[in-house]
Design a protein around this motif. Structure first.
Motif, PDB file in Angstrom:
ATOM      1  N   LEU A   1      97.040  80.510  54.620  1.00  0.00           N
ATOM      2  CA  LEU A   1      96.936  80.727  52.941  1.00  0.00           C
ATOM      3  C   LEU A   1      98.533  79.286  53.817  1.00  0.00           C
ATOM      4  O   LEU A   1      98.422  78.657  53.163  1.00  0.00           O
ATOM      5  CB  LEU A   1      97.687  81.709  52.386  1.00  0.00           C
ATOM      6  CG  LEU A   1      98.211  80.790  51.366  1.00  0.00           C
ATOM      7  CD1 LEU A   1      97.090  80.248  50.395  1.00  0.00           C
ATOM      8  CD2 LEU A   1      98.591  82.395  50.007  1.00  0.00           C
ATOM      9  N   GLY A   2      99.480  79.916  54.969  1.00  0.00           N
ATOM     10  CA  GLY A   2     100.459  78.889  55.190  1.00  0.00           C
ATOM     11  C   GLY A   2      99.929  77.011  54.713  1.00  0.00           C
ATOM     12  O   GLY A   2     101.006  75.770  54.958  1.00  0.00           O
ATOM     13  N   TYR A   3      98.928  77.857  56.397  1.00  0.00           N
ATOM     14  CA  TYR A   3      98.810  76.215  57.091  1.00  0.00           C
ATOM     15  C   TYR A   3      97.319  75.342  55.758  1.00  0.00           C
ATOM     16  O   TYR A   3      97.826  74.294  55.837  1.00  0.00           O
ATOM     17  CB  TYR A   3      97.593  75.855  58.263  1.00  0.00           C
ATOM     18  CG  TYR A   3      98.088  76.450  59.085  1.00  0.00           C
ATOM     19  CD1 TYR A   3      99.090  75.440  60.215  1.00  0.00           C
ATOM     20  CD2 TYR A   3      98.551  77.883  59.922  1.00  0.00           C
ATOM     21  CE1 TYR A   3      99.680  75.609  61.118  1.00  0.00           C
ATOM     22  CE2 TYR A   3      99.353  78.094  60.824  1.00  0.00           C
ATOM     23  CZ  TYR A   3      99.936  77.127  61.805  1.00  0.00           C
ATOM     24  OH  TYR A   3     101.124  77.009  62.682  1.00  0.00           O
ATOM     25  N   LEU A   4      97.243  76.264  54.796  1.00  0.00           N
ATOM     26  CA  LEU A   4      96.245  75.484  53.916  1.00  0.00           C
ATOM     27  C   LEU A   4      97.274  74.811  52.924  1.00  0.00           C
ATOM     28  O   LEU A   4      96.810  73.987  52.568  1.00  0.00           O
ATOM     29  CB  LEU A   4      95.200  76.652  53.400  1.00  0.00           C
ATOM     30  CG  LEU A   4      95.193  75.870  51.961  1.00  0.00           C
ATOM     31  CD1 LEU A   4      93.713  74.658  52.263  1.00  0.00           C
ATOM     32  CD2 LEU A   4      94.053  77.092  50.875  1.00  0.00           C
ATOM     33  N   ILE A   5      98.386  75.074  52.584  1.00  0.00           N
ATOM     34  CA  ILE A   5      99.574  74.950  51.819  1.00  0.00           C
ATOM     35  C   ILE A   5      99.990  73.722  52.859  1.00  0.00           C
ATOM     36  O   ILE A   5     100.533  72.402  52.110  1.00  0.00           O
ATOM     37  CB  ILE A   5     100.790  75.584  51.707  1.00  0.00           C
ATOM     38  CG1 ILE A   5      99.898  76.861  50.663  1.00  0.00           C
ATOM     39  CG2 ILE A   5     101.791  75.708  51.221  1.00  0.00           C
ATOM     40  CD1 ILE A   5     101.056  77.963  50.417  1.00  0.00           C
ATOM     41  N   MET A   6     100.498  73.891  54.315  1.00  0.00           N
ATOM     42  CA  MET A   6     101.093  72.334  54.431  1.00  0.00           C
ATOM     43  C   MET A   6      99.474  71.189  54.437  1.00  0.00           C
ATOM     44  O   MET A   6     100.572  69.971  53.913  1.00  0.00           O
ATOM     45  CB  MET A   6     100.492  72.818  56.157  1.00  0.00           C
ATOM     46  CG  MET A   6     102.427  73.663  56.564  1.00  0.00           C
ATOM     47  SD  MET A   6     102.325  74.456  58.422  1.00  0.00           S
ATOM     48  CE  MET A   6     102.955  75.705  58.096  1.00  0.00           C
ATOM     49  N   LEU A   7      98.155  71.386  54.416  1.00  0.00           N
ATOM     50  CA  LEU A   7      97.472  70.483  54.729  1.00  0.00           C
ATOM     51  C   LEU A   7      97.363  69.928  53.557  1.00  0.00           C
ATOM     52  O   LEU A   7      97.728  68.814  52.867  1.00  0.00           O
ATOM     53  CB  LEU A   7      95.853  71.286  54.732  1.00  0.00           C
ATOM     54  CG  LEU A   7      94.869  70.155  54.895  1.00  0.00           C
ATOM     55  CD1 LEU A   7      95.065  69.144  56.396  1.00  0.00           C
ATOM     56  CD2 LEU A   7      93.746  71.090  54.675  1.00  0.00           C
ATOM     57  N   ILE A   8      97.428  71.089  52.636  1.00  0.00           N
ATOM     58  CA  ILE A   8      97.849  70.062  51.096  1.00  0.00           C
ATOM     59  C   ILE A   8      98.750  69.426  50.827  1.00  0.00           C
ATOM     60  O   ILE A   8      98.805  68.293  50.123  1.00  0.00           O
ATOM     61  CB  ILE A   8      97.420  70.912  49.980  1.00  0.00           C
ATOM     62  CG1 ILE A   8      96.081  71.885  50.116  1.00  0.00           C
ATOM     63  CG2 ILE A   8      97.911  70.968  48.304  1.00  0.00           C
ATOM     64  CD1 ILE A   8      95.654  73.096  49.080  1.00  0.00           C
ATOM     65  N   ALA A   9     100.567  69.857  51.063  1.00  0.00           N
ATOM     66  CA  ALA A   9     101.656  69.565  50.679  1.00  0.00           C
ATOM     67  C   ALA A   9     101.930  68.410  51.856  1.00  0.00           C
ATOM     68  O   ALA A   9     101.883  66.742  51.692  1.00  0.00           O
ATOM     69  CB  ALA A   9     102.978  69.823  51.184  1.00  0.00           C
ATOM     70  N   LEU A  10     100.470  67.918  52.846  1.00  0.00           N
ATOM     71  CA  LEU A  10     100.857  66.719  53.369  1.00  0.00           C
ATOM     72  C   LEU A  10     100.104  65.973  53.469  1.00  0.00           C
ATOM     73  O   LEU A  10      99.834  64.455  54.413  1.00  0.00           O
ATOM     74  CB  LEU A  10     100.288  67.250  55.294  1.00  0.00           C
ATOM     75  CG  LEU A  10     101.654  67.937  56.047  1.00  0.00           C
ATOM     76  CD1 LEU A  10     101.527  68.667  57.178  1.00  0.00           C
ATOM     77  CD2 LEU A  10     103.577  67.103  56.369  1.00  0.00           C
ATOM     78  N   SER A  11      99.074  65.919  52.250  1.00  0.00           N
ATOM     79  CA  SER A  11      97.963  64.878  51.900  1.00  0.00           C
ATOM     80  C   SER A  11      99.655  63.812  51.181  1.00  0.00           C
ATOM     81  O   SER A  11      98.503  62.291  50.709  1.00  0.00           O
ATOM     82  CB  SER A  11      97.390  65.345  51.073  1.00  0.00           C
ATOM     83  OG  SER A  11      97.759  65.497  49.812  1.00  0.00           O
ATOM     84  N   SER A  12     100.660  63.955  51.048  1.00  0.00           N
ATOM     85  CA  SER A  12     101.150  62.731  50.860  1.00  0.00           C
ATOM     86  C   SER A  12     101.536  61.909  52.091  1.00  0.00           C
ATOM     87  O   SER A  12     101.931  61.163  51.484  1.00  0.00           O
ATOM     88  CB  SER A  12     102.687  63.525  50.707  1.00  0.00           C
ATOM     89  OG  SER A  12     103.518  63.735  52.267  1.00  0.00           O
TER      90      SER A  12
END
Length: 178
Positions: free
Chosen positions: A38-49
């Motif tokens: 879940l943590g890495y999924l959040i990172m991936l979504i946020a890093l879509s910036s």
């Protein structure tokens, strides 16, 4: 360009921080095993910036065309800013919680292994490894790079993918004015 990098890096960092803080209670709940994923999924979504920031630079500053290396450089810079924001926020969280995180993590991991039936030499070995990790984590000279390296490789991959995709002006083309 520095403003764009800071803006998108901080946006990404804030999304990651908010997501991680929101999911901390879930990660500490008994029987929950998807915390890392879940943590890495959040990172991936946020890093879509990164994709959005490079696209904005390509379309608004460069007229809709950008090469791989300039796009990668911008993406890498955004990832670095997001990673530093993550490290600063994590250090703040640790300070607010009196640096209990690693002790609690070790206790929960050992309890889960005991519940799973791990005993004897295997348990002793795991306990020694976790204790060594706890000691290393207490040292900021070791903890800060560890925390940075939790997120930065994800940003590196997103920067590579963004650069590869956005060098093609037909990928997410800018909308004509009007």
């Amino acid at each position: 360009m520095a403003r764009l990098i800071l803006t998108y890096g901080l946006i990404s960092g804030l999304i990651i921080i908010a997501g991680i803080i929101a999911t901390l209670p879930l990660a500490h709940s008994p029987g929950h095993s998807g915390g890392v994923l879940l943590g890495y999924l959040i990172m991936l979504i946020a890093l879509s910036s990164i994709l959005m920031g490079v696209r904005q630079h390509r379309d608004r500053v460069l007229g809709g065309a950008i090469g791989f290396w300039p796009a990668f450089g911008i993406g890498l810079a955004i990832a670095a800013v997001a990673s530093v924001a993550y490290v600063v926020a994590w250090e703040g969280y640790l300070a607010l919680t009196h640096y209990r995180f690693m002790g609690e993590y070790v206790e929960q991991t050992l309890a889960a292994k005991r519940a799973a039936g791990v005993t004897g030499a295997a348990y002793a070995k795991l306990a020694a490894e976790l204790e060594a990790m706890k000691v290393a984590y207490a040292d900021p000279v070791q903890r800060l790079p560890m925390t940075f390296l939790e997120i930065f490789p994800v940003g590196l991959l997103v920067a590579l993918a963004s650069a590869a995709l956005l060098r093609n002006p037909k990928f997410l083309p800018s909308k004509p004015a009007g």
